[in-house]
Design a protein around this motif. Structure first.
Motif, mmCIF file in Angstrom:
data_model
loop_
_atom_site.group_PDB
_atom_site.id
_atom_site.type_symbol
_atom_site.label_atom_id
_atom_site.label_comp_id
_atom_site.label_asym_id
_atom_site.label_seq_id
_atom_site.Cartn_x
_atom_site.Cartn_y
_atom_site.Cartn_z
ATOM 1 N N LEU A 239 1.026 -0.931 0.190
ATOM 2 C CA LEU A 239 0.037 0.032 -0.123
ATOM 3 C C LEU A 239 0.876 1.276 0.129
ATOM 4 O O LEU A 239 0.559 2.346 -0.726
ATOM 5 N N THR A 240 2.094 1.250 0.416
ATOM 6 C CA THR A 240 2.711 2.441 0.666
ATOM 7 C C THR A 240 3.719 2.378 -0.329
ATOM 8 O O THR A 240 4.006 3.783 -1.065
ATOM 9 N N LEU A 241 3.569 1.339 -1.198
ATOM 10 C CA LEU A 241 4.550 1.668 -2.211
ATOM 11 C C LEU A 241 3.838 2.319 -3.591
ATOM 12 O O LEU A 241 3.981 3.349 -4.290
ATOM 13 N N CYS A 242 2.486 1.551 -3.275
ATOM 14 C CA CYS A 242 1.571 2.219 -4.515
ATOM 15 C C CYS A 242 1.015 3.400 -4.052
ATOM 16 O O CYS A 242 1.096 4.135 -5.179
ATOM 17 N N TRP A 243 0.941 4.051 -3.233
ATOM 18 C CA TRP A 243 1.031 5.585 -2.597
ATOM 19 C C TRP A 243 1.850 6.618 -2.398
ATOM 20 O O TRP A 243 0.718 7.938 -3.623
ATOM 21 N N ASN A 244 3.047 6.205 -2.868
ATOM 22 C CA ASN A 244 4.126 7.004 -3.043
ATOM 23 C C ASN A 244 4.415 6.611 -4.575
ATOM 24 O O ASN A 244 5.409 7.790 -4.911
ATOM 25 N N GLU A 245 4.019 5.611 -5.454
ATOM 26 C CA GLU A 245 5.013 5.702 -6.500
ATOM 27 C C GLU A 245 4.708 7.038 -7.581
ATOM 28 O O GLU A 245 4.099 7.565 -7.776
ATOM 29 N N PHE A 246 5.625 6.935 -8.118
ATOM 30 C CA PHE A 246 5.625 8.567 -9.013
ATOM 31 C C PHE A 246 5.903 7.829 -10.533
ATOM 32 O O PHE A 246 5.063 8.638 -11.698
ATOM 33 N N ILE A 247 6.808 7.041 -11.286
ATOM 34 C CA ILE A 247 6.720 6.823 -12.715
ATOM 35 C C ILE A 247 6.030 6.874 -12.883
ATOM 36 O O ILE A 247 4.839 7.104 -14.166
ATOM 37 N N TYR A 248 4.869 5.501 -13.335
ATOM 38 C CA TYR A 248 4.192 4.752 -13.639
ATOM 39 C C TYR A 248 3.178 5.374 -13.541
ATOM 40 O O TYR A 248 2.641 5.579 -14.609
ATOM 41 N N ALA A 249 3.013 6.430 -12.256
ATOM 42 C CA ALA A 249 1.361 7.009 -12.331
ATOM 43 C C ALA A 249 1.604 8.274 -13.617
ATOM 44 O O ALA A 249 0.397 8.422 -14.233
ATOM 45 N N LEU A 250 3.286 9.037 -13.758
ATOM 46 C CA LEU A 250 3.380 9.863 -14.269
ATOM 47 C C LEU A 250 3.105 10.028 -15.793
ATOM 48 O O LEU A 250 2.679 10.568 -17.011
#
Length: 312
Positions: A239-250
């Motif tokens: 959950l923490t990794l998904c919440w803070n993930e940046f590259i894929y979301a960008l």
């Protein structure tokens, strides 16, 4: 074992000396007595704790301070103390919550994180149980290969994943993140659960097999209840990794209403070289609070599961 009593004709002073030395004959260790001295406590306990506390809490203090500072105090650092605020204002927080789509971004982040975590835990439980408990040939090599897959940088994977997502028409959709995040969540979660499953006695499973239980019944009714701390730890990590993930979301999200918090607060509150620090820090602070609350409730399970994984 008690010290032998002196004979009746022995010197009473010698008997008192023997009685005083009796505890030292059985235990010569000081234990934690050195912590009772104030200078040692200051150096070995209080000073490290103070440094850790400052390092951990200062980012939250800085975000909260910036979120309530008026604009003139954010710009003029010479006239105003940067580590304090005069005449605090909630203008930035009000703008964030009521003049932007921040509630929608927060919902997108929560929806994607929870869905990807559930999907990853389901796959990780099955993979970890198969590698540890079924004992097929090459299970150890498979477990090592799964963990090595975690070491592959996301910056290498997002290009082929973007091609696949574009081909299936999932671009600019939260579903794209839900399907992409397990590629970085499953390897570590599987390794963590493998270490925790190894701490569960095999005799429990053997007794259940003798009683006629199936593998699925053993997994759901015996292994998973005993491995609950490990599941909590893997779930918090995912959950923490998904919440803070940046590259894929960008890469996978472009429209404003579909963005997650890490991407939205950077793209929507930065206009060229102009940074709206008040709203940006307010968004970062409010976006981190759910994880802080989550860790405060499950920190004991998290530490317990990591201890079990290290034993592996």
């Amino acid at each position: 074992m008690s010290a032998p009593s002196p004979p009746a004709h022995a010197d009473p002073r010698a008997a008192s000396v023997i009685a005083a030395q009796a505890p030292s004959l059985t235990d010569n260790s000081e234990g934690m007595a050195y912590l009772e001295r104030l200078p040692r406590r200051l150096v070995t306990t209080y000073l490290p704790l103070l440094l850790i506390l400052v390092v951990l809490l200062f980012p939250f203090y800085w975000m909260a301070l910036t979120a309530i500072k008026p604009d003139e105090q954010l710009i003029d650092m010479e006239r105003f103390n940067p580590f304090w605020v005069v005449d605090p204002t909630f203008k930035h927080i009000h703008k964030l919550l009521f003049e932007t789509q921040y509630p929608r971004w927060l919902w997108n982040t929560m929806y994607v994180s929870v869905a990807a975590t559930v999907l990853s835990l389901f796959a990780s439980v099955l993979a970890a149980y198969a590698c540890v408990r079924i004992r097929f040939g090459g299970a150890g090599w498979v477990g090592a290969a799964i963990f090595l897959a975690y070491l592959v940088p996301p910056s290498i994977l997002f290009i082929p994943l973007a091609t696949i997502i574009q081909a299936y028409g999932l671009f600019d959709s939260p579903i794209a993140l839900i399907l992409a995040y397990p590629t970085i969540l499953i390897p570590f979660s599987t390794w963590l659960l493998m270490g925790y499953f190894k701490t569960i006695p095999y005799e429990l499973e053997e007794c259940a097999l003798m009683d006629g239980a199936s593998r699925w019944q053993i997994l759901t009714k015996i292994i998973l209840p005993l491995a609950f701390p490990g599941l909590i730890s893997a779930g918090i990590f995912s959950l923490t990794l998904c919440w803070n993930e940046f590259i894929y979301a960008l890469t996978f999200l472009s429209s404003t209403q579909n963005k997650t918090v890490p991407i939205a607060v950077v793209s929507e509150f930065v206009d060229g070289d102009v940074y709206k620090w008040g709203s940006l820090m307010a968004g970062a602070l409010l976006g981190s609070l759910p994880l802080v609350i989550l860790y405060s409730f499950f920190v004991e399970y998290y530490v317990s599961a990591l201890t079990g994984a290290v034993k592996e």
